[in-house]
Design an enzyme around this catalytic site. Structure first.
Site, mmCIF file in Angstrom:
data_model
loop_
_atom_site.group_PDB
_atom_site.id
_atom_site.type_symbol
_atom_site.label_atom_id
_atom_site.label_comp_id
_atom_site.label_asym_id
_atom_site.label_seq_id
_atom_site.Cartn_x
_atom_site.Cartn_y
_atom_site.Cartn_z
ATOM 1 N N HIS A 1 -2.042 -5.533 1.409
ATOM 2 C CA HIS A 1 -3.329 -6.219 1.228
ATOM 3 C C HIS A 1 -3.075 -7.668 0.848
ATOM 4 C CE1 HIS A 1 -7.389 -7.040 -0.257
ATOM 5 N NE2 HIS A 1 -6.817 -7.617 -1.292
ATOM 6 N N ARG B 1 2.562 -6.910 8.701
ATOM 7 C CA ARG B 1 1.843 -5.741 9.265
ATOM 8 C C ARG B 1 2.413 -5.338 10.621
ATOM 9 N NH1 ARG B 1 -3.995 -7.727 7.144
ATOM 10 N NH2 ARG B 1 -4.137 -6.449 5.269
ATOM 11 N N PHE C 1 -15.346 3.691 7.113
ATOM 12 C CA PHE C 1 -13.985 4.055 6.716
ATOM 13 C C PHE C 1 -13.788 4.078 5.203
ATOM 14 C CE2 PHE C 1 -13.938 -0.552 7.747
ATOM 15 C CZ PHE C 1 -13.531 -1.088 6.536
ATOM 16 N N ARG D 1 -2.172 -14.808 4.279
ATOM 17 C CA ARG D 1 -2.812 -14.047 5.361
ATOM 18 C C ARG D 1 -2.090 -14.253 6.695
ATOM 19 N NH1 ARG D 1 -7.399 -11.436 4.122
ATOM 20 N NH2 ARG D 1 -8.429 -11.683 6.137
ATOM 21 N N ASN E 1 -2.195 0.006 6.675
ATOM 22 C CA ASN E 1 -1.700 -1.270 7.202
ATOM 23 C C ASN E 1 -0.753 -1.988 6.239
ATOM 24 O OD1 ASN E 1 -3.601 -2.144 5.388
ATOM 25 N ND2 ASN E 1 -4.683 -3.496 6.802
ATOM 26 N N TYR F 1 -12.346 -1.588 -3.750
ATOM 27 C CA TYR F 1 -12.866 -1.788 -2.391
ATOM 28 C C TYR F 1 -14.388 -1.662 -2.319
ATOM 29 C CZ TYR F 1 -8.243 -2.088 -0.246
ATOM 30 O OH TYR F 1 -6.993 -2.490 0.145
ATOM 31 N N GLU G 1 -9.344 -10.118 -7.948
ATOM 32 C CA GLU G 1 -8.339 -9.073 -7.728
ATOM 33 C C GLU G 1 -7.164 -9.207 -8.701
ATOM 34 O OE1 GLU G 1 -9.646 -8.579 -3.044
ATOM 35 O OE2 GLU G 1 -7.649 -9.366 -3.497
ATOM 36 N N LYS H 1 0.830 -1.215 0.000
ATOM 37 C CA LYS H 1 0.000 0.000 0.000
ATOM 38 C C LYS H 1 0.865 1.267 0.000
ATOM 39 C CE LYS H 1 -3.892 -2.357 2.144
ATOM 40 N NZ LYS H 1 -4.998 -2.263 3.133
ATOM 41 N N THR I 1 -5.493 -7.504 10.268
ATOM 42 C CA THR I 1 -5.754 -6.200 9.628
ATOM 43 C C THR I 1 -5.241 -5.053 10.493
ATOM 44 O OG1 THR I 1 -7.729 -7.131 8.623
ATOM 45 C CG2 THR I 1 -7.565 -4.733 8.653
HETATM 46 P P1 CMP Z 1 -7.407 -4.673 3.458
HETATM 47 O O1 CMP Z 1 -7.058 -6.021 3.961
HETATM 48 O O2 CMP Z 1 -6.747 -4.162 2.232
HETATM 49 O O3 CMP Z 1 -8.993 -4.618 3.222
HETATM 50 C C1 CMP Z 1 -9.811 -3.544 3.579
HETATM 51 C C2 CMP Z 1 -9.046 -2.394 4.106
HETATM 52 O O4 CMP Z 1 -9.833 -1.440 4.798
HETATM 53 C C3 CMP Z 1 -8.073 -2.883 5.185
HETATM 54 O O5 CMP Z 1 -7.056 -3.635 4.623
HETATM 55 C C4 CMP Z 1 -7.687 -1.569 5.831
HETATM 56 O O6 CMP Z 1 -6.756 -0.831 5.033
HETATM 57 C C5 CMP Z 1 -9.024 -0.863 5.802
HETATM 58 N N1 CMP Z 1 -9.746 -1.008 7.067
HETATM 59 C C6 CMP Z 1 -10.265 -2.136 7.578
HETATM 60 N N2 CMP Z 1 -10.865 -1.904 8.755
HETATM 61 C C7 CMP Z 1 -10.697 -0.592 9.001
HETATM 62 C C8 CMP Z 1 -11.070 0.264 10.058
HETATM 63 N N3 CMP Z 1 -11.752 -0.179 11.127
HETATM 64 N N4 CMP Z 1 -10.737 1.564 9.969
HETATM 65 C C9 CMP Z 1 -10.055 2.021 8.899
HETATM 66 N N5 CMP Z 1 -9.680 1.246 7.851
HETATM 67 C C10 CMP Z 1 -9.983 -0.039 7.906
#
Ligand code: CMP
Length: 138
Positions: free
Chosen positions: A116, A103, A58, A86, A113, A50, A127, A10, A92
């Site tokens: 992905h 992460r 968010f 994963r 984070n 997304y 994807e 990211k 996450t």
């Molecule tokens: P990702 O695994 O790419 O999939 C969805 C993304 O949304 C996640 O990583 C984060 O970057 C973001 N995300 C998920 N939960 C939250 C949250 N509670 N607040 C802000 N961003 C979030």
């Protein structure tokens, strides 16, 4: 269980210069790079990628962040790719991620984070197709 997953380093991790270290960890964990590119998502592309999260509070912030700078997209090959990847990247929320996960090492926050990883074989296929044509896969 499929042989492929999709990943994206990211904008936060790319901007901080963690791309090389992250790709190295991925390869050391036994994943083969089947496709790789440095690109930048437009806000429209980030919103589409997304779209499953569009009702989440968010979502707008996530779209803004994901289109704020370059990302490194890749297709990775390994037995049990989705699940094993994963585990390698961790939860996450980096505060909840296990020690030594990508992460835990490189993420700033639950939104920023670092990386992905697809959450299912079906989403991995979607994807991979979102970013890569057949000619870009090896
Ligand atoms: P990702 O695994 O790419 O999939 C969805 C993304 O949304 C996640 O990583 C984060 O970057 C973001 N995300 C998920 N939960 C939250 C949250 N509670 N607040 C802000 N961003 C979030």
């Amino acid at each position: 269980m499929g042989r492929f997953t999709f990943t994206m380093i990211k904008p936060d991790a790319f901007a901080k210069g963690h791309t090389g270290a992250i790709l190295s960890r991925i390869q050391e964990a036994g994943f083969r790079i089947a496709a790789l590119k440095l690109t930048r998502l437009s806000p429209e592309k980030a919103a589409a990628f997304y779209a499953v999260h569009r009702e989440r509070p968010f979502y707008e912030s996530l779209v803004q962040f994901m289109s704020s700078g370059p990302v490194v997209a890749a297709i990775l090959e390994k037995d049990n790719a989705v699940e094993d990847f994963r585990k390698l990247i961790g939860a996450t929320d980096p505060a909840k991620a296990e020690a030594n996960t990508i992460r835990k090492l490189y993420a700033e926050s639950v939104e920023r984070n670092a990386i992905h990883g697809s959450d299912s074989d079906e989403n991995a296929r979607i994807e991979c197709d979102f970013f890569f044509s057949a000619l870009e896969r090896f």
